[in-house]
Design a protein around this motif. Structure first.
Motif, PDB file in Angstrom:
ATOM      1  N   TRP A  24       0.829  -1.206   0.000  1.00 22.03           N
ATOM      2  CA  TRP A  24       0.000   0.000   0.000  1.00 22.03           C
ATOM      3  C   TRP A  24       0.866   1.260   0.000  1.00 22.03           C
ATOM      4  O   TRP A  24       0.547   2.262  -0.627  1.00 22.03           O
ATOM      5  N   PHE A  35      -7.821  -1.928  -0.582  1.00 21.19           N
ATOM      6  CA  PHE A  35      -7.821  -1.269   0.721  1.00 21.19           C
ATOM      7  C   PHE A  35      -8.904  -1.820   1.644  1.00 21.19           C
ATOM      8  O   PHE A  35      -8.801  -1.722   2.859  1.00 21.19           O
ATOM      9  N   ASP A  36      -9.917  -2.428   1.081  1.00 15.06           N
ATOM     10  CA  ASP A  36     -10.990  -3.012   1.875  1.00 15.06           C
ATOM     11  C   ASP A  36     -10.457  -3.995   2.911  1.00 15.06           C
ATOM     12  O   ASP A  36     -11.006  -4.127   3.995  1.00 15.06           O
ATOM     13  N   CYS A  38      -7.910  -3.694   4.761  1.00 11.22           N
ATOM     14  CA  CYS A  38      -7.547  -2.915   5.941  1.00 11.22           C
ATOM     15  C   CYS A  38      -8.776  -2.678   6.827  1.00 11.22           C
ATOM     16  O   CYS A  38      -8.731  -2.886   8.032  1.00 11.22           O
ATOM     17  N   GLU A  39      -9.855  -2.262   6.231  1.00 11.78           N
ATOM     18  CA  GLU A  39     -11.062  -1.961   7.004  1.00 11.78           C
ATOM     19  C   GLU A  39     -11.690  -3.221   7.595  1.00 11.78           C
ATOM     20  O   GLU A  39     -12.309  -3.156   8.652  1.00 11.78           O
ATOM     21  N   ILE A  62      -7.519   4.085  10.308  1.00  7.03           N
ATOM     22  CA  ILE A  62      -7.798   3.836   8.891  1.00  7.03           C
ATOM     23  C   ILE A  62      -7.451   5.070   8.054  1.00  7.03           C
ATOM     24  O   ILE A  62      -6.847   4.953   6.987  1.00  7.03           O
ATOM     25  N   ARG A  66      -4.751   5.119   5.102  1.00  6.66           N
ATOM     26  CA  ARG A  66      -5.200   5.557   3.776  1.00  6.66           C
ATOM     27  C   ARG A  66      -4.353   6.735   3.281  1.00  6.66           C
ATOM     28  O   ARG A  66      -3.961   6.797   2.116  1.00  6.66           O
ATOM     29  N   ARG A  69      -0.821   6.158   1.474  1.00  5.07           N
ATOM     30  CA  ARG A  69      -0.801   5.419   0.212  1.00  5.07           C
ATOM     31  C   ARG A  69       0.278   5.976  -0.718  1.00  5.07           C
ATOM     32  O   ARG A  69       0.425   7.178  -0.890  1.00  5.07           O
TER      33      ARG A  69
END
Length: 141
Positions: A24, A35-36, A38-39, A62, A66, A69
């Motif tokens: 990332w 990235f999903d 991570c969440e 988060i 983000r 990146r």
């Protein structure tokens, strides 16, 4: 989802999530990263205390990730060492590990303790609930 023991799932998550960070944060690979993931790995009440001592909740963590990146151009690496189970009860486990980083040539090491709970919806079968990191070696200047 990983079907191993709680420790095996936590260990796999630690390694996979730090691989996610490297990909990332690298400009050459960031576009291909989902990235999903991570969440999906943070519990709803997750909080983190990095070596600076500032407390981050789930949303702040988060946002921080983000925002980082594609920050590096092939000059960011993480090695995970010495993952150990420290406490386990029911569907919860506390582990410690050492995270060694190289950022733009600057080396650092941190001791981390992390609390995980079992989760059938998480990629490796565990969610991060708490993370605290302490400097073992501050970044070289």
């Amino acid at each position: 989802m990983n079907q191993g023991s709680l420790f095996e799932r936590a260990q796999a998550e630690i390694i996979a999530f730090h691989r996610f960070f490297v990909e990332w944060y690298d400009a050459a690979t960031a576009d291909a990263v989902d990235f999903d993931r991570c969440e999906r790995v943070f519990g709803q009440d997750f909080h983190m205390i990095p070596p600076t001592g500032k407390l981050f909740d789930r949303a702040e963590t988060i946002a921080l990730i983000r925002g980082n990146r594609a920050t590096y151009n092939g000059d960011f690496a993480i090695a995970i060492e010495d993952i150990r189970s420290r406490w386990e009860a029911g569907n919860a486990i506390m582990v410690t590990y050492v995270e060694a980083q190289v950022r733009s040539g600057q080396k650092s090491r941190r001791q981390a303790s992390a609390l995980f709970t079992a989760s059938s919806s998480a990629p490796e079968g565990v969610e991060w609930q708490h993370l605290q990191e302490t400097w073992l070696q501050m970044p070289e200047t």
